[in-house]
Design a protein around this motif. Structure first.
Motif, short mmCIF file in Angstrom:
data_model
loop_
_atom_site.label_atom_id
_atom_site.label_comp_id
_atom_site.label_asym_id
_atom_site.label_seq_id
_atom_site.Cartn_x
_atom_site.Cartn_y
_atom_site.Cartn_z
N GLN A 28 21.82 56.55 -10.67
CA GLN A 28 21.99 56.85 -12.11
C GLN A 28 21.06 55.79 -13.03
O GLN A 28 20.58 56.39 -13.96
CB GLN A 28 23.41 56.86 -12.53
N LEU B 70 21.22 64.59 -6.15
CA LEU B 70 22.58 65.18 -5.65
C LEU B 70 22.37 65.86 -4.38
O LEU B 70 23.17 65.84 -3.53
CB LEU B 70 23.06 66.25 -6.76
N TRP C 29 29.76 65.24 -8.54
CA TRP C 29 28.59 65.32 -9.33
C TRP C 29 28.26 64.14 -9.81
O TRP C 29 27.29 63.89 -10.49
CB TRP C 29 28.72 66.23 -10.63
N GLU C 30 28.89 62.88 -9.56
CA GLU C 30 28.67 61.46 -10.08
C GLU C 30 28.04 60.79 -8.88
O GLU C 30 28.08 60.67 -7.78
CB GLU C 30 30.06 60.74 -10.27
N LEU C 31 26.62 60.24 -9.20
CA LEU C 31 25.66 59.39 -8.58
C LEU C 31 26.24 58.09 -8.55
O LEU C 31 26.79 57.59 -9.50
CB LEU C 31 24.40 59.65 -8.98
N ARG D 101 13.73 64.35 -15.48
CA ARG D 101 15.07 63.72 -15.33
C ARG D 101 16.18 64.51 -14.68
O ARG D 101 16.71 64.42 -13.92
CB ARG D 101 15.69 62.97 -16.54
N ASN D 102 16.14 65.80 -15.15
CA ASN D 102 17.01 66.69 -14.72
C ASN D 102 16.71 67.28 -13.36
O ASN D 102 17.61 67.56 -12.49
CB ASN D 102 17.24 68.08 -15.64
N LEU E 294 17.43 56.96 -12.82
CA LEU E 294 17.36 58.47 -13.19
C LEU E 294 17.15 58.13 -15.00
O LEU E 294 16.63 58.88 -15.67
CB LEU E 294 18.60 59.20 -13.25
N ASP E 295 18.18 56.87 -15.55
CA ASP E 295 18.08 56.87 -16.85
C ASP E 295 16.81 56.35 -17.38
O ASP E 295 16.49 56.40 -18.56
CB ASP E 295 19.15 55.75 -17.16
N ARG F 275 17.71 64.33 -10.97
CA ARG F 275 19.05 64.54 -10.76
C ARG F 275 19.52 65.52 -9.84
O ARG F 275 20.24 64.99 -8.88
CB ARG F 275 19.78 64.63 -11.95
N SER F 276 19.00 66.62 -9.88
CA SER F 276 19.28 67.56 -9.03
C SER F 276 18.82 67.41 -7.52
O SER F 276 19.51 67.48 -6.58
CB SER F 276 18.37 68.83 -9.40
#
Length: 668
Positions: free
Chosen positions: A298, A318, A291-293, A310-311, A301-302, A314-315
């Motif tokens: 990352q 991944l 689960w770590e990009l 953002r979520n 995304l920040d 992130r999905s």
């Protein structure tokens, strides 16, 4: 006493009232018994199982015995995924309240040791009717020991540890897109872990004990049932960690060297059996922390302020990282596909080794508004069939495609399996995107046939390409690719054994031989586009590809190379594609300049590892460096034989049967 000879007048009404009362009592009693009977019937018969289950749940306490997930091995028995003992830490708010234990002390210690938010633990402890609130799952033994010590020191009743299992991946990110990973509940989510979950996961067991009204175990009773957990089976893959490592390190180096913007993939396949020996995509990811990009992703995304956006991003990131693009993403194969056009034309008899073609740099094609250009705008002139392959001439292959004809071309594409999924035993495989027959067979528009003949404007998966090329290289047989070679039960009994699945004979052995000779010349001779894949001592055949991306910018290309060796008796085929290399690296963007040398290194290292002995020509011997082995102590005859096999000359000085010294010395 009777009055005027008449009995007491109050007696008759009383008798009537009494009778009515008795009657009503009987009726009510019967009705009550009927209602009670219905209720009893409902409890004891109709809903017997429901109330029995409620009684058991109230009077017993059940503990799950977690099944151990099966192990995943590579083809040599190296462990790629294994389950080991781990522990869940949970609190019982009911017991914490009952025994008046200090919630703040408990929360502080657990948050420190387990890395869990203090306030989260406090909130869970407020559920005072609950006996089970998980604080941390699958913690390692050393962490569990610290919690156990804390429980013992403070004689706590409301903090508990239960045994479970945790998945470990000893090789980290190696073959991550093939192996996949499991979720928090132990179910496979990606790759082999997901596709073979039913064999790997096993069945949990349980312990059932009598409990008191407050829910604690009743001690010193004979009532305890133990149902053994059934551990999962073991899965052995065709993947070889050594070849996989060769693919990954060279792919990642190529991505860095050529500034590849959208990653790439590489596949190594035993062309005779269909066994996948390696499959690498992009940079891979750590299976122990899937689960770590990456830091760069990352960081991007920040920068997104909206939480929902953002979520979602992130999905998507991944899924992109986990996706096995070798089977789930299509691309234009470009000139690598000329291997298939060549084999089809030879098999159909419309060309032979004596055929020739003229390339003036461009040609008119029925249905096209403007002429079709060859990659060499000045043209190649007159070319033989072999030279057409070596020069990767688009105009020559359009002419070859026209000789085959749209209907027969379509038939050969179907025979090579390019309209169907390969059927590989991995989840997520997609299929190709082709023109419908009504469009492709249009005799007034041959542009589709022209484009298809040199691998443009349709898309296929990398696995479809290497499977089709393998059929050309192995003697003409289309074989089904696979990654799982065997499955064994938890007792070691065989459950499944893979066998080579020959789908069909696509071309003859003679057609295969001619193709392999021409493709070998494309690598070994100096004017072949695949010359950069040449490796001294090994005969390698192959074809380059450089294709413009559909819908991309003018400077977006996919460069590729598909090579096989030994060329005269192919065993291993490797396909590499690089998606959107940068023009700022100083290397000309083409499959010959970028992909061919990388595949050459992959084949060199892989064949050496597999034990294929290099056979040098006299010309190669003059410039090949050979590392000298230590022969001191060996017999003169065996040492002499071994040295001569390396292509070196040897001279023996002195007498005796043993080697006492050598020049040059070992490892020189």
């Amino acid at each position: 006493m009777a009055k005027n000879g008449i009995k007491n007048p109050d007696r008759r009404p009383n008798k009537i009232l009494l009778g009515r009362t008795l009657f009503l009592m009987v009726v009510c009693g019967i009705l009550a018994f009927i209602v009670l009977g219905v209720k009893l019937y409902n409890v004891m018969v109709t809903n017997h199982e429901y109330y029995e289950r409620m009684a058991v749940e109230q009077q017993t306490r059940e503990t799950t015995v977690t099944a151990k997930r099966g192990t995943i091995y590579d083809t040599n028995g190296n462990i790629l995924a294994i389950s080991a003992t781990a522990y869940n830490v949970f609190i019982s708010p009911y017991e914490i309240q009952k025994y008046n234990e200090d919630v703040a002390v408990i929360a502080k210690k657990l948050s420190t040791v387990l890395g869990v938010d203090y306030n989260t633990i406090i909130e869970r402890s407020k559920k005072t009717e609950s006996w089970y609130e998980v604080v941390a799952r699958k913690v390692d033994v050393d962490v569990a020991d610290k919690i156990r010590e804390f429980i013992d020191e403070n004689e706590l009743k409301g903090v508990h540890i239960e045994e479970t299992s945790k998945r470990y991946y000893p090789y980290g990110d190696l073959a991550s897109n093939v192996v996949g990973f499991v979720g928090g509940e132990g179910n496979g989510l990606e790759g082999v872990e997901a596709g073979y979950d039913e064999y790997l996961k096993g069945n949990d067991g349980k312990i059932i004990r009598l409990s008191t009204a407050s829910g604690t175990d009743m001690l010193f009773t004979d009532y305890e049932y133990y149902y053994d957990a059934e551990n999962g089976g073991d899965v052995e893959l065709t993947i070889d960690v050594n070849i996989q490592n060769i693919l990954e390190k060279n792919l990642q180096q190529a991505i860095a060297d050529y500034g590849v913007q959208k990653g790439g993939c590489a596949i190594a396949m035993d062309c005779k059996t269909g066994a996948i020996k390696g499959m690498a995509c992009n940079q891979g990811y750590d299976l122990n922390n899937p689960w770590e990009l990456s830091e760069s992703v990352q960081a991007q995304l920040d920068l997104i302020e909206d939480e929902d956006e953002r979520n979602a991003a992130r999905s998507e990131a991944l899924n992109e990282m986990w996706r096995n693009r070798a089977i789930s993403e299509t691309y234009e194969p470009g000139s690598v596909f000329k291997i298939i056009t060549l084999a089809s034309a030879l098999e159909d008899g419309v060309v032979d080794e004596n055929s020739s073609f003229y390339c003036g740099g461009q040609m008119d094609v029925l249905g096209r508004d403007k002429p079709l250009n060859c990659w060499r705008h000045s043209g190649h002139g007159t070319l033989s069939l072999k030279q057409s392959v070596q020069q990767s001439c688009n105009c020559a292959f359009v002419q070859i495609g026209q000789r085959i004809g749209a209907e027969r071309f379509y038939d050969y594409m179907a025979a090579f399996g390019l309209f169907d999924k390969t059927g590989v035993d991995l989840a997520g495989e997609t299929g190709s995107i082709w023109w419908p027959e009504s469009v492709f067979f249009d005799k007034s528009n041959l542009s589709q046939l022209a484009a298809a003949s040199f691998g443009q404007t349709f898309t296929v998966t990398p696995l479809q390409v290497i499977t089709a090329v393998s059929a050309v290289a192995n003697g003409g047989n289309l074989v089904k690719p696979y990654v799982v070679s065997s499955i064994k039960s938890n007792t070691g009994e065989p459950v499944y054994e893979a066998e080579t699945t020959a789908v069909r004979q696509v071309v003859s052995a003679e057609t295969s031989r001619i193709c392999c000779e021409m493709l070998e010349a494309n690598v070994s001779e100096s004017y072949g586009t695949g010359k950069n894949a040449a490796v001294a001592g090994y005969s390698i055949g192959g074809k380059t590809g450089t294709s413009e991306k559909i819908g991309g910018r003018d400077d977006e290309y996919i460069v590729s190379f598909c090579g096989f060796a030994p060329a005269n008796n192919a065993n291993l085929v490797i396909l590499l594609l690089l998606d959107t290399p940068s023009s700022g690296t100083g290397v000309y963007i083409s499959g010959g300049s970028m992909a061919a040398p990388v595949v050459g290194r992959m084949l060199d290292e892989s064949l050496t590892y597999l034990g294929f002995e290099k056979q040098y020509t006299d010309e190669q011997k003059s410039f090949v460096d050979v590392m000298v082995t230590d022969y001191v102590g060996e017999s003169v005859s065996s040492a002499k034989s071994a040295i001569e096999k390396t292509g070196l000359n040897v001279k023996v000085v002195g007498e005796g049967s043993k080697v006492t010294a050598q020049l040059p010395s070992a490892n020189y």
